[in-house]
Scaffold this active site. Sequence first.
Site, PDB file in Angstrom:
ATOM      1  N   TYR A  94       0.868  -1.169   0.000  1.00 18.71           N
ATOM      2  CA  TYR A  94       0.000   0.000   0.000  1.00 18.71           C
ATOM      3  C   TYR A  94       0.897   1.209   0.000  1.00 18.71           C
ATOM      4  CZ  TYR A  94      -3.605   3.286   1.446  1.00 18.71           C
ATOM      5  OH  TYR A  94      -4.462   4.338   1.492  1.00 18.71           O
ATOM      6  N   LEU A 118      -4.043  10.660   7.849  1.00 19.00           N
ATOM      7  CA  LEU A 118      -4.885   9.518   8.207  1.00 19.00           C
ATOM      8  C   LEU A 118      -4.169   8.209   7.903  1.00 19.00           C
ATOM      9  CD1 LEU A 118      -7.692   8.381   9.043  1.00 19.00           C
ATOM     10  CD2 LEU A 118      -8.302   8.496   6.617  1.00 19.00           C
ATOM     11  N   GLU A 119      -3.573   8.167   6.699  1.00 21.75           N
ATOM     12  CA  GLU A 119      -2.870   6.947   6.299  1.00 21.75           C
ATOM     13  C   GLU A 119      -1.721   6.647   7.255  1.00 21.75           C
ATOM     14  OE1 GLU A 119      -3.475   6.733   1.467  1.00 21.75           O
ATOM     15  OE2 GLU A 119      -1.923   8.053   2.270  1.00 21.75           O
ATOM     16  N   CYS A 120      -0.952   7.707   7.597  1.00 27.04           N
ATOM     17  CA  CYS A 120       0.179   7.542   8.510  1.00 27.04           C
ATOM     18  C   CYS A 120      -0.283   6.938   9.822  1.00 27.04           C
ATOM     19  CB  CYS A 120       0.837   8.887   8.783  1.00 27.04           C
ATOM     20  SG  CYS A 120       1.857   9.394   7.425  1.00 27.04           S
TER      21      CYS A 120
END
Length: 615
Positions: free
Chosen positions: A415, A488-490
């Site tokens: 991802y 958010l991904e982090c």
Amino acid sequence: MPLVFTLLCLCVLKMGGFSASVTQATVQSDIQCHDWGVWSEGSVRVYEGEVAYLYCPLFCHPTLYSYSQIQNSSLSLLWYRHTHTHELEQPINLKLHTLHKDREYLWIQPASAQDAGLYICMLRNISSCVKIGVELKVVQKDGECDLKAQPHLNLTIPFHSKRTLTCPDLNKLTLPNSTHSVSWYHFCNSHLFGNGRELEGDDLVIYSMKGVYRGLYTCVVSYQMNGRMLQFTRNINVIVVVPDAGSKVPIILNPASDQIYMVTLGDTVTLSCHVILPHLYEEKQHIWWTIDKKTVEELADPRFSSPEATLASYKDGDEWKERVLNVMDFSADDLQREFNCSARNSRGFNTSRAVLKAELYFPTLELSCGLGVTLALMLMMFVIYHVFWLELLLLYRSWFGSDERYTDDKQYDVYISYARNSEEEEFVLSTLRRVLESEFGYSVCIFDRDSLPGGNLMESVLRCMQACRRLLVVLSSDCLCEKSLGLLECRLCLYLHHAARVPVITVRRRAFSAPCGDIAQLRNNSISIRWHDARSERTNSRFWKLLRLALPLRPLALGKRLIDSTSSHSDLASVATRYTHAQTVSLSRRSKGGRGGVRHQGVRDRSGRGCEQKG
Ligand SMILES: *[C@@H]1O[C@H](CO)[C@@H](O)[C@H](O)[C@H]1NC(C)=O
Ligand SMILES: *[C@@H]1O[C@H](CO)[C@@H](O)[C@H](O)[C@H]1NC(C)=O
Ligand SMILES: *[C@@H]1O[C@H](CO)[C@@H](O)[C@H](O)[C@H]1NC(C)=O
Ligand SMILES: *[C@@H]1O[C@H](CO)[C@@H](O)[C@H](O)[C@H]1NC(C)=O
Ligand SMILES: *[C@@H]1O[C@H](CO)[C@@H](O)[C@H](O)[C@H]1NC(C)=O
Ligand SMILES: *[C@@H]1O[C@H](CO)[C@@H](O)[C@H](O)[C@H]1NC(C)=O
């Protein structure tokens, strides 16, 4: 006549000095003259201007010819000369006042350079003839006295003994009395006599021999004949020796009784024997080795050899000699043999045994070679590992690693999370994703592309991430701005890392001055790889190798087989067509939307491989 020739042969064999018969030259054609060639040992050296006399070598052996017998027989003695200008020998012209025949001698008084050459003395009667040649050399005298002169006589005198030196050949002068005189020199010095050495008439008397009296003595005989002054010079080499007293038995220094010879089995062993041979007049003394009481000659084994003894040192007649015994391939059996060195002369015999001991064979050379090679190999491997450790790790993994695709049910390999600005997007889409998918054959999940539209954003992202084996975060200063998708991904990356042990990879494109909060935490919990712009662009660069190591195992051949590696960044569409059908659709749709402005559009491939399907 045959008897005479037989006797002559015997004489010649005894003299041993005749050179081979050269010609059967005839002086008088009616009888053949037997030619004994040239007697090389009898050649005469004379100083120019001095008196020379030649001795007819036929009389060297008195039992064959003696001059008194000749006088009574029909034989006559004639002298000839062989010059280079004439083919045949020329009779000597005895009318010349310099030449004088006296019994078996021919005197030349005095000799000049022209007199040098070959002289032939011939004995003949009307039925038989025999001849022999003798060489006369005329040399220049080096000054008044010649220190480097070759001696006419070697004289050996023991210490402390009395000896009278007589000038050689003086007795051959058959002249009226008192017309001659003799001068003596020691090393060309005539003023040494009077103390210990006295001149007595023509002779020099040494009363008690000393070491300093050794060396070169010269006597010069002068006389008058037919009104001419004539002279000849003789050199005597005086050698001082130890007197013949006490034990003169050879003394064996080595092998000594307490000496041990170390030998190496399998090697050639050299045993050395040192012997003192005391001075004895005119005597040949012997040194030899025995092996079990047998000499080397008796043994006749090619493994054993013993060259002639060599002179190591000499003092006043005593000789120190060495004789070695070589034993090839020395075996353990040889250790049991008795090796003796023996020496003998007329006064006695001595023998001594060499005590042998085997030396352990230590292969120093082989050992050090082996050690050197091992060290070199280790150094080489150390260097190879440090230079190629990445390649080695990749290789190792490709052989022994397992493909995670068979052991989990995840849909994607990686991802990719990144800041949504044009620069980062360009890097991720046209570099990261392109290479990973087309060059290395990874399946990449990018939220904007691979997620279904609608629903809770956080849940969608989480579901996407859960379908991936690795989480890759492209760090940038923009990445963590407030309320961005990147932030958010982090956070979800960190959450998944802690909760589900999903490995996290961070890619840094540039250095951060002060990594704070989430970035610092991310970096501490991830495999961090630095992108070095141009240097990292080649797919065999360190960046890609590190990245491949962090990503799941994927055989490289897959990517190579599917993708033409020459495709450029802008060739995305054509590259994709050759990849998978499903992704072709998703890509072409995405391209239509423009590169920079793609946001969460809910793009989904037709085969239904969206990340939400599984989550
Ligand atoms: C030579 O002859 C003389 C006299 O004829 C004689 O006295 C002499 O012994 C002979 N010599 C020899 C060696 O025969
Ligand atoms: C010549 O000499 C040889 C030996 O020297 C002798 O045997 C022979 O009888 C001699 N001949 C004459 C004719 O004297
Ligand atoms: C004297 O001795 C030397 C050395 O040993 C030798 O070379 C030479 O031939 C000898 N000379 C004579 C005349 O014997
Ligand atoms: C030669 O010398 C000896 C002794 O030295 C002497 O008896 C003799 O008479 C001398 N002869 C002549 C010719 O001087
Ligand atoms: C050799 O023999 C002599 C006398 O026989 C003796 O004095 C000497 O020690 C012996 N040397 C050796 C090494 O045998
Ligand atoms: C060898 O030498 C030893 C002395 O070292 C002696 O006792 C022995 O008899 C000798 N052997 C022979 C064969 O000469």
